[in-house]
Scaffold this motif. Structure first.
Motif, mmCIF file in Angstrom:
data_model
loop_
_atom_site.group_PDB
_atom_site.id
_atom_site.type_symbol
_atom_site.label_atom_id
_atom_site.label_comp_id
_atom_site.label_asym_id
_atom_site.label_seq_id
_atom_site.Cartn_x
_atom_site.Cartn_y
_atom_site.Cartn_z
ATOM 1 N N THR A 66 41.078 40.404 47.172
ATOM 2 C CA THR A 66 39.920 39.946 46.408
ATOM 3 C C THR A 66 39.125 41.148 45.891
ATOM 4 O O THR A 66 38.580 41.113 44.794
ATOM 5 C CB THR A 66 39.022 39.002 47.236
ATOM 6 O OG1 THR A 66 38.648 39.650 48.451
ATOM 7 C CG2 THR A 66 39.723 37.698 47.535
ATOM 8 N N GLY A 67 39.092 42.210 46.683
ATOM 9 C CA GLY A 67 38.415 43.432 46.241
ATOM 10 C C GLY A 67 39.072 44.035 45.009
ATOM 11 O O GLY A 67 38.392 44.533 44.108
ATOM 12 N N ILE A 68 40.391 43.980 44.963
ATOM 13 C CA ILE A 68 41.117 44.463 43.777
ATOM 14 C C ILE A 68 40.721 43.640 42.555
ATOM 15 O O ILE A 68 40.523 44.177 41.461
ATOM 16 C CB ILE A 68 42.639 44.434 44.026
ATOM 17 C CG1 ILE A 68 43.021 45.564 44.987
ATOM 18 C CG2 ILE A 68 43.423 44.538 42.721
ATOM 19 C CD1 ILE A 68 44.458 45.522 45.462
ATOM 20 N N GLY A 69 40.559 42.336 42.730
ATOM 21 C CA GLY A 69 40.123 41.482 41.629
ATOM 22 C C GLY A 69 38.723 41.828 41.159
ATOM 23 O O GLY A 69 38.442 41.843 39.947
ATOM 24 N N VAL A 70 37.829 42.124 42.090
ATOM 25 C CA VAL A 70 36.448 42.504 41.745
ATOM 26 C C VAL A 70 36.453 43.799 40.936
ATOM 27 O O VAL A 70 35.807 43.898 39.886
ATOM 28 C CB VAL A 70 35.575 42.640 43.017
ATOM 29 C CG1 VAL A 70 34.227 43.262 42.691
ATOM 30 C CG2 VAL A 70 35.381 41.280 43.679
ATOM 31 N N VAL A 71 37.191 44.800 41.399
ATOM 32 C CA VAL A 71 37.259 46.082 40.686
ATOM 33 C C VAL A 71 37.855 45.879 39.295
ATOM 34 O O VAL A 71 37.350 46.419 38.300
ATOM 35 C CB VAL A 71 38.067 47.128 41.488
ATOM 36 C CG1 VAL A 71 38.336 48.373 40.650
ATOM 37 C CG2 VAL A 71 37.335 47.497 42.769
ATOM 38 N N ALA A 72 38.909 45.095 39.205
ATOM 39 C CA ALA A 72 39.542 44.844 37.904
ATOM 40 C C ALA A 72 38.564 44.181 36.940
ATOM 41 O O ALA A 72 38.494 44.552 35.760
ATOM 42 C CB ALA A 72 40.789 43.982 38.086
ATOM 43 N N ALA A 73 37.799 43.219 37.421
ATOM 44 C CA ALA A 73 36.816 42.544 36.559
ATOM 45 C C ALA A 73 35.736 43.521 36.101
ATOM 46 O O ALA A 73 35.306 43.489 34.941
ATOM 47 C CB ALA A 73 36.194 41.367 37.306
ATOM 48 N N GLU A 74 35.314 44.400 36.988
ATOM 49 C CA GLU A 74 34.287 45.372 36.624
ATOM 50 C C GLU A 74 34.803 46.382 35.594
ATOM 51 O O GLU A 74 34.101 46.742 34.650
ATOM 52 C CB GLU A 74 33.758 46.070 37.880
ATOM 53 C CG GLU A 74 32.956 45.125 38.755
ATOM 54 C CD GLU A 74 32.602 45.675 40.122
ATOM 55 O OE1 GLU A 74 33.143 46.740 40.517
ATOM 56 O OE2 GLU A 74 31.783 45.030 40.811
ATOM 57 N N VAL A 75 36.041 46.815 35.763
ATOM 58 C CA VAL A 75 36.629 47.734 34.771
ATOM 59 C C VAL A 75 36.791 47.012 33.430
ATOM 60 O O VAL A 75 36.530 47.600 32.368
ATOM 61 C CB VAL A 75 37.975 48.317 35.273
ATOM 62 C CG1 VAL A 75 38.668 49.116 34.178
ATOM 63 C CG2 VAL A 75 37.752 49.177 36.506
ATOM 64 N N MET A 76 37.188 45.746 33.474
ATOM 65 C CA MET A 76 37.312 44.969 32.243
ATOM 66 C C MET A 76 35.962 44.899 31.520
ATOM 67 O O MET A 76 35.895 45.022 30.292
ATOM 68 C CB MET A 76 37.828 43.561 32.551
ATOM 69 C CG MET A 76 38.096 42.719 31.315
ATOM 70 S SD MET A 76 38.987 41.190 31.633
ATOM 71 C CE MET A 76 37.784 40.229 32.515
ATOM 72 N N LEU A 77 34.890 44.725 32.259
ATOM 73 C CA LEU A 77 33.555 44.681 31.667
ATOM 74 C C LEU A 77 33.199 46.024 31.029
ATOM 75 O O LEU A 77 32.638 46.064 29.926
ATOM 76 C CB LEU A 77 32.525 44.300 32.732
ATOM 77 C CG LEU A 77 31.089 44.113 32.258
ATOM 78 C CD1 LEU A 77 30.999 43.012 31.210
ATOM 79 C CD2 LEU A 77 30.193 43.798 33.442
ATOM 80 N N VAL A 78 33.541 47.130 31.688
ATOM 81 C CA VAL A 78 33.289 48.463 31.129
ATOM 82 C C VAL A 78 34.070 48.655 29.827
ATOM 83 O O VAL A 78 33.534 49.163 28.836
ATOM 84 C CB VAL A 78 33.639 49.572 32.152
ATOM 85 C CG1 VAL A 78 33.648 50.950 31.499
ATOM 86 C CG2 VAL A 78 32.667 49.526 33.322
ATOM 87 N N VAL A 79 35.331 48.245 29.825
ATOM 88 C CA VAL A 79 36.143 48.379 28.614
ATOM 89 C C VAL A 79 35.537 47.550 27.489
ATOM 90 O O VAL A 79 35.427 48.014 26.350
ATOM 91 C CB VAL A 79 37.612 47.982 28.864
ATOM 92 C CG1 VAL A 79 38.395 47.934 27.560
ATOM 93 C CG2 VAL A 79 38.271 48.963 29.830
#
Length: 160
Positions: A66-79
């Motif tokens: 779930t932590g990997i999903g959180v990080v991925a969503a945050e990076v997606m927001l930055v992009v």
């Protein structure tokens, strides 16, 4: 982005249309991700807090995945935020940041496979395989058929 910038779409669509469509699809993906998070917070089967959606590893259910999903969503927001900052950060840095979308896709896929409760259902496996196959096919297509360079397009427009 992979498909829109490639031929045949690269010639059929104006660059501004491609950019607007790309931003819209990216915003839809962010919206779907936000909806996913909100429904998890509202779900009574497991306790997930708003903090858990923002801080990787704080959700007690399969914290790594779930932590990997959180990080991925945050990076997606930055992009996504980088769209409006392209001039400020420079086109080359903006492109480099966009390479992170491959990692985001991989991380979100791993997140889904490893933390999803329906992962073993045939229809879910089909969705994962379809998404992976689509990204691989689009990447191969883009690598083999690069987009026309802007200078060439301008010359083509002048000579027509």
């Amino acid at each position: 982005g992979l498909v829109l910038k490639s031929r045949p779409f690269g010639k059929a669509l104006k660059p501004a249309t491609v950019t607007d469509l790309h931003r819209f699809v990216a915003l839809l993906a962010l919206g779907a991700t936000a909806l996913h998070g909100v429904t998890l917070v509202l779900d009574e089967a497991i306790t997930i807090t708003w903090v858990g959606l923002l801080v990787p590893g704080t959700i007690p259910y399969r914290p790594l995945w779930t932590g990997i999903g959180v990080v991925a969503a945050e990076v997606m927001l930055v992009v996504y935020a980088s769209f409006s900052q392209r001039k400020r950060i420079g086109a080359q840095n903006w492109r480099r940041l966009h390479w992170a979308t491959y990692g985001v896709f991989a991380a979100m896929t791993v997140h889904g496979v490893m933390s999803g409760t329906d992962t073993r259902q045939p229809w879910v496996l089909g969705l994962y395989l379809g998404a992976i196959g689509s990204v691989v096919a689009a990447t191969v297509f883009r690598a083999l058929v690069p987009p026309a360079k802007p200078e060439r397009r301008r010359r083509e427009l002048v000579t027509e």
